[in-house]
Design an enzyme around this catalytic site. Structure first.
Site, PDB file in Angstrom:
ATOM      1  N   HIS A 107      29.478  31.742  14.521  1.00  0.00           N
ATOM      2  CA  HIS A 107      30.113  32.826  15.291  1.00  0.00           C
ATOM      3  C   HIS A 107      29.291  33.257  16.509  1.00  0.00           C
ATOM      4  O   HIS A 107      29.695  34.179  17.225  1.00  0.00           O
ATOM      5  CB  HIS A 107      30.361  34.042  14.386  1.00  0.00           C
ATOM      6  N   ASP A 125      34.723  25.702   7.972  1.00  0.00           N
ATOM      7  CA  ASP A 125      34.578  27.065   7.452  1.00  0.00           C
ATOM      8  C   ASP A 125      35.936  27.766   7.542  1.00  0.00           C
ATOM      9  O   ASP A 125      36.738  27.466   8.422  1.00  0.00           O
ATOM     10  CB  ASP A 125      33.531  27.810   8.294  1.00  0.00           C
ATOM     11  N   HIS A 127      36.686  30.536   8.581  1.00  0.00           N
ATOM     12  CA  HIS A 127      36.845  31.354   9.795  1.00  0.00           C
ATOM     13  C   HIS A 127      36.657  30.488  11.031  1.00  0.00           C
ATOM     14  O   HIS A 127      35.890  29.517  11.006  1.00  0.00           O
ATOM     15  CB  HIS A 127      35.804  32.483   9.799  1.00  0.00           C
ATOM     16  N   ASP A 175      34.055  28.604   2.306  1.00  0.00           N
ATOM     17  CA  ASP A 175      34.779  29.848   2.016  1.00  0.00           C
ATOM     18  C   ASP A 175      36.300  29.679   2.063  1.00  0.00           C
ATOM     19  O   ASP A 175      37.034  30.637   1.784  1.00  0.00           O
ATOM     20  CB  ASP A 175      34.316  31.006   2.912  1.00  0.00           C
ATOM     21  N   TYR A 227      31.004  32.160  -0.158  1.00  0.00           N
ATOM     22  CA  TYR A 227      30.466  33.413  -0.699  1.00  0.00           C
ATOM     23  C   TYR A 227      30.702  33.618  -2.187  1.00  0.00           C
ATOM     24  O   TYR A 227      30.282  34.628  -2.747  1.00  0.00           O
ATOM     25  CB  TYR A 227      31.034  34.590   0.109  1.00  0.00           C
TER      26      TYR A 227
HETATM   27  C1  SP5 Z   1      29.895  32.558   8.611  1.00  0.00           C
HETATM   28  C2  SP5 Z   1      31.041  33.330   8.095  1.00  0.00           C
HETATM   29  O1  SP5 Z   1      31.734  32.873   7.186  1.00  0.00           O
HETATM   30  N1  SP5 Z   1      31.240  34.523   8.617  1.00  0.00           N
HETATM   31  C3  SP5 Z   1      32.350  35.268   8.167  1.00  0.00           C
HETATM   32  C4  SP5 Z   1      32.293  36.617   8.661  1.00  0.00           C
HETATM   33  C5  SP5 Z   1      33.567  37.302   8.344  1.00  0.00           C
HETATM   34  N2  SP5 Z   1      33.327  38.596   7.848  1.00  0.00           N
HETATM   35  C6  SP5 Z   1      34.444  39.436   7.979  1.00  0.00           C
HETATM   36  C7  SP5 Z   1      34.241  40.622   7.158  1.00  0.00           C
HETATM   37  C8  SP5 Z   1      35.341  41.597   7.318  1.00  0.00           C
HETATM   38  C9  SP5 Z   1      34.933  42.900   6.717  1.00  0.00           C
HETATM   39  N3  SP5 Z   1      34.498  42.796   5.362  1.00  0.00           N
HETATM   40  C10 SP5 Z   1      34.630  44.007   4.663  1.00  0.00           C
HETATM   41  C11 SP5 Z   1      34.908  43.765   3.236  1.00  0.00           C
HETATM   42  C12 SP5 Z   1      35.346  45.043   2.600  1.00  0.00           C
HETATM   43  N4  SP5 Z   1      35.725  44.803   1.240  1.00  0.00           N
HETATM   44 ZN    ZN Z   2      33.445  31.802   7.174  1.00  0.00          ZN
END
Ligand code: SP5
Ligand code: ZN
Length: 353
Positions: A167, A203, A205, A290, A329
């Site tokens: 990212h 990934d 995302h 993920d 994760y």
């Molecule tokens: C490297 C990678 O997989 N990065 C992913 C980042 C995405 N994170 C987004 C999180 C959105 C907010 N999370 C809050 C969870 C509340 N339960």
């Molecule tokens: Zn990701």
């Protein structure tokens, strides 16, 4: 294939994330890399220590301003007394220099350490602590060490590393990422003599940072398969299929929430075929797992068999391949899923002969 490892990933503990103004536990934990290592160790993997790499490795994909900021951010935060008053033990931004503030005036660098945090971070979730810089820098060492192993003749190598990186652009960071490890591996393959390389990012995302870094570089093709940002998923503003890069060297494949093996494996295979048809000489796989069914950070539903099959499709391309860990994760399954992909890549390469 060799697995590149550094204990120094443990130096980075993000300490949760600031989400909607609230500090909550995060999912990008040191335990992630340890669990992957355990699964690969049980499978008899060959581990190689990451070698320190010159700062040029970072400079090949990041502006010096971002790098200098990250290297000094924690010390400046601590020196300003912020862990005591107001009592926040990680660097977190509060003000962002939105481009519409400036009427075309060149933004100044903020002098206050609290304001400066928003000059480089684009979200509040990606916290900086005492060992963040050292941990992130070690992840670059791992990715570039893996690239060097491939340049020295290994068919494939895997960087088992964190924090993730896809990212991060040349100038700003977010999404639990600080330095773009995947991009440093691609840049190293280019510098080591491969005229064109491709990054295929699986990934869950969008790999927005890698896309941005190579947007106007026709020698590094970038492709990403990910959950549709239009369905409300990070990074929300990027990852749409009409983002094609200067000279058409970028592809995005968006998946509906709930997508499973069939559509996801097909999309990964198509990105691989696109890169191979363009005649690239080497491949970097940005390996987030993920997209797995059960992962807390994505609504995709890929099974272990799907990960194996995607690995096979990439291995069948027959390209020198560097695999760099990104997200994933679900602590109880991520090690096994990484093993499925790596095994699939080896099987695909053998099938091709
Ligand atoms: C490297 C990678 O997989 N990065 C992913 C980042 C995405 N994170 C987004 C999180 C959105 C907010 N999370 C809050 C969870 C509340 N339960
Ligand atoms: Zn990701």
């Amino acid at each position: 294939m060799p697995v590149v490892w550094s204990d120094d990933h443990r130096l980075h503990d993000p300490g949760g994330e600031v989400w909607l103004g609230v500090r909550i536990p995060g999912t990008e934990l040191p335990e992630r890399a340890e669990r992957i290592r355990e699964a690969l160790t049980a499978d008899g993997a060959w581990f190689v220590e990451a070698e320190p790499q010159p700062d040029d490795a970072v400079a090949s994909v990041h502006d010096a301003e971002l790098t200098a900021y990250l290297a000094g951010a924690w010390d400046a935060w601590e020196a300003a007394g912020l862990p005591d008053d107001p009592g926040i033990d990680r660097v977190v931004p509060y003000l962002f220099p939105h481009p519409d503030l400036f009427s075309g005036i060149a933004p100044r660098a903020a002098t206050s350490v609290t304001a400066r945090a928003g000059q480089f971070a684009y979200d509040t979730m990606t916290l900086i602590g005492p060992g963040t810089w050292e941990g992130a820098r070690a992840a670059v060492d791992s990715a570039v060490t893996a690239a060097n192993l491939v340049l020295d003749g290994e068919r494939a190598a895997y960087a088992c590393t964190r924090p993730p990186g896809h990212h991060v652009t040349r100038t700003c960071f977010g999404g639990s990422c600080y330095l773009n490890n995947t991009a440093t591996a691609a840049a190293r393959l280019r510098a080591g003599g491969h005229a064109t390389v491709a990054v295929v990012d699986v990934d869950a995302h969008h790999g927005n940072g890698t896309q941005a870094i190579f947007w106007d570089d026709p020698t590094v093709l970038t492709g990403s398969v990910h959950v549709d940002p239009a369905e409300g998923w990070f990074p929300h503003y990027l990852g749409f299929e009409d983002e094609r890069g200067v000279d058409g060297s970028n592809r995005n494949a968006v998946m509906a929430p709930g997508s499973g093996d069939e559509s996801w494996v097909a999309a990964v295979s198509e990105l691989g075929a696109w890169a191979a048809e363009a005649g690239v000489e080497a491949l970097v796989v940005a390996l987030g797992v993920d997209a797995a069914e059960g992962d807390p950070e994505s609504p995709l539903a890929v099974t272990p068999a799907g990960f194996r099959e995607a690995g096979r499709a990439l291995g069948r391309l027959g390209l020198p391949t560097v695999v760099v860990q990104e997200g994933g994760y679900d602590l109880d399954t991520l090690g096994g899923l990484v093993l499925e992909v790596l095994t699939g890549i080896e099987e695909g390469a053998l099938e091709r002969g």
